[in-house]
Design a protein around this motif. Sequence first.
Motif, PDB file in Angstrom:
ATOM      1  N   UNK A 152       0.833  -1.210   0.000  1.00 43.56           N
ATOM      2  CA  UNK A 152       0.000   0.000   0.000  1.00 43.56           C
ATOM      3  C   UNK A 152       0.864   1.256   0.000  1.00 43.56           C
ATOM      4  N   UNK A 153       2.011   1.213   0.677  1.00 43.69           N
ATOM      5  CA  UNK A 153       2.923   2.352   0.724  1.00 43.69           C
ATOM      6  C   UNK A 153       3.497   2.649  -0.662  1.00 43.69           C
ATOM      7  N   UNK A 154       3.703   1.590  -1.450  1.00 52.10           N
ATOM      8  CA  UNK A 154       4.296   1.740  -2.785  1.00 52.10           C
ATOM      9  C   UNK A 154       3.252   1.926  -3.886  1.00 52.10           C
ATOM     10  N   UNK A 155       1.986   1.688  -3.568  1.00 51.73           N
ATOM     11  CA  UNK A 155       0.949   1.676  -4.593  1.00 51.73           C
ATOM     12  C   UNK A 155       0.804   3.022  -5.299  1.00 51.73           C
ATOM     13  N   UNK A 156       0.696   2.981  -6.624  1.00 51.45           N
ATOM     14  CA  UNK A 156       0.449   4.183  -7.414  1.00 51.45           C
ATOM     15  C   UNK A 156      -1.053   4.409  -7.516  1.00 51.45           C
TER      16      UNK A 156
END
Length: 514
Positions: A98-102
């Motif tokens: 979720x932290x990396x999600x675009x």
Amino acid sequence: MTRRYFAIALCVVASTASADLSELRDLHLDVIPRTADETARIARVTAPTPDFTVAETFETNPGGAATVRARSDADAFSQASGNMSFEGELNFKVGNGLFRKLWVSSPSSTMASDGLGPLYNARSCQRCHLKDGRGHPPDGPEDSPVSMFLRISVPAASDSAMEEIEAFLDSIGDTTPRTRPDPVYGGQIQDFATAGHTAEGRMQIDYEEIEVALSGGENAMLRKPNYSLADPAYGAPHPEAMLSPRVAPQMIGLGLLEAIPVEDILSHADPDDADGDGISGRAQIVWSVEHEVPMLGRFGWKAGMATVKEQSASAFAGDIGISNPLFQAPSGDCTEAQEACIAGPHGDGDARRWEIDAEGLDLVSFYSRNLAVPARRDVDDPQVLRGKQVFYDTGCVACHTPKFVTHRLDNQPEQSFQLIWPYTDLLLHDMGPGLADNRPEGRASGHEWRTAPLWGTGLTEQVNGHSYFLHDGRARSRLEAILWHGGEAQAARDSVVGMPPEDRAALIRYLESL
């Protein structure tokens, strides 16, 4: 996969007419109180060392049992707490996703990822916190400013919406000028926009070079920045608007900082410099949206957020334009003056309720709490040990407090009862006119900043490919960062300027080992 996390709140237990910081108390969930023996033992292990001939016991583990092996690649800041359970690792990995999600704009067939903007600074958390590390100012006109943005605010009278925190601040005699978001541009300048919308403007930086003479015939060059808002798309900002730059800070050790007992932090505060050492650390007090009480601020360059979860939620709303349970506006930081932004499509209203729901926010918060601090390197190196003594003798430890012991926490074993070495007191200090942004935030004046943690900074070049430091990345090296210190740190800064060059080199070598 949701969990119940402890929080540290500060609660007014006396009437606000007579309240002061000594009457603030911890409100803890899932905390086991310390015994008298533990309190005495903690005082012994956190006392400053008098011996600089050898490394201290456990000094190689700055994050306690949560410390991880120092990797030699760019993933050194992206590891989970070293004492994490298998179940925790699953939550950590989902939170990382979720932290990396675009995020994408609405409407979209990707309903779990829509809701971006309409105005924003980045499309994901990772885009600002590159490799979970430190952001940087644009390196030339062609470089993206994605890991840096401008805060904006205006002077303001009291606001009924903030009546409780303002009454409390008034009760403790706080006279910091109150501010509010700009009536048109909100609380920060968003330099990107989704299709059909216009970005608010772009940050312009002009540098002036300043030469500083050092002992031994050495010298250093500082770059003094000047910030302005170029191409404002929604008209001129308020005539009294105050701009303040921010680079994204490194993410490691946040859960451990959150777990430091409030009373241990307040024990270092000396707002009136009663001991006469020239250091006047003050506690930041902010209103917690999460807990609806005044709390000790810990996170952000001026300690403007109280908890990791609140910091995460605020970044989702302000930086990406993603609504969440704590900051629920689907248009993010857009103001009533930006009618097209307010009326634009958004991702609220489906099964999530918000663009990131409570479970998603908890997972991102868990991930952020558990990014591990890497192990120290070269703690027994003679030059590092000499640099450590210089660090102590110069007075750097007056603000960069080396050690704390965290709370005992039933439901947060990763952070529970750990001896940690963050090198911060988490207090506000006057850093002088050179670093002043002249923009108050909460109790922090325009000259005050929270002491930045130093753990992990020696790996900045390895993780992020640069050596830019301070709140706006103006310092291109650790020495430049020291030379920008003023105010309460002026004496320490001047000592570094005048010390023998070999001691100055040892000090830098010590900082590189952190």
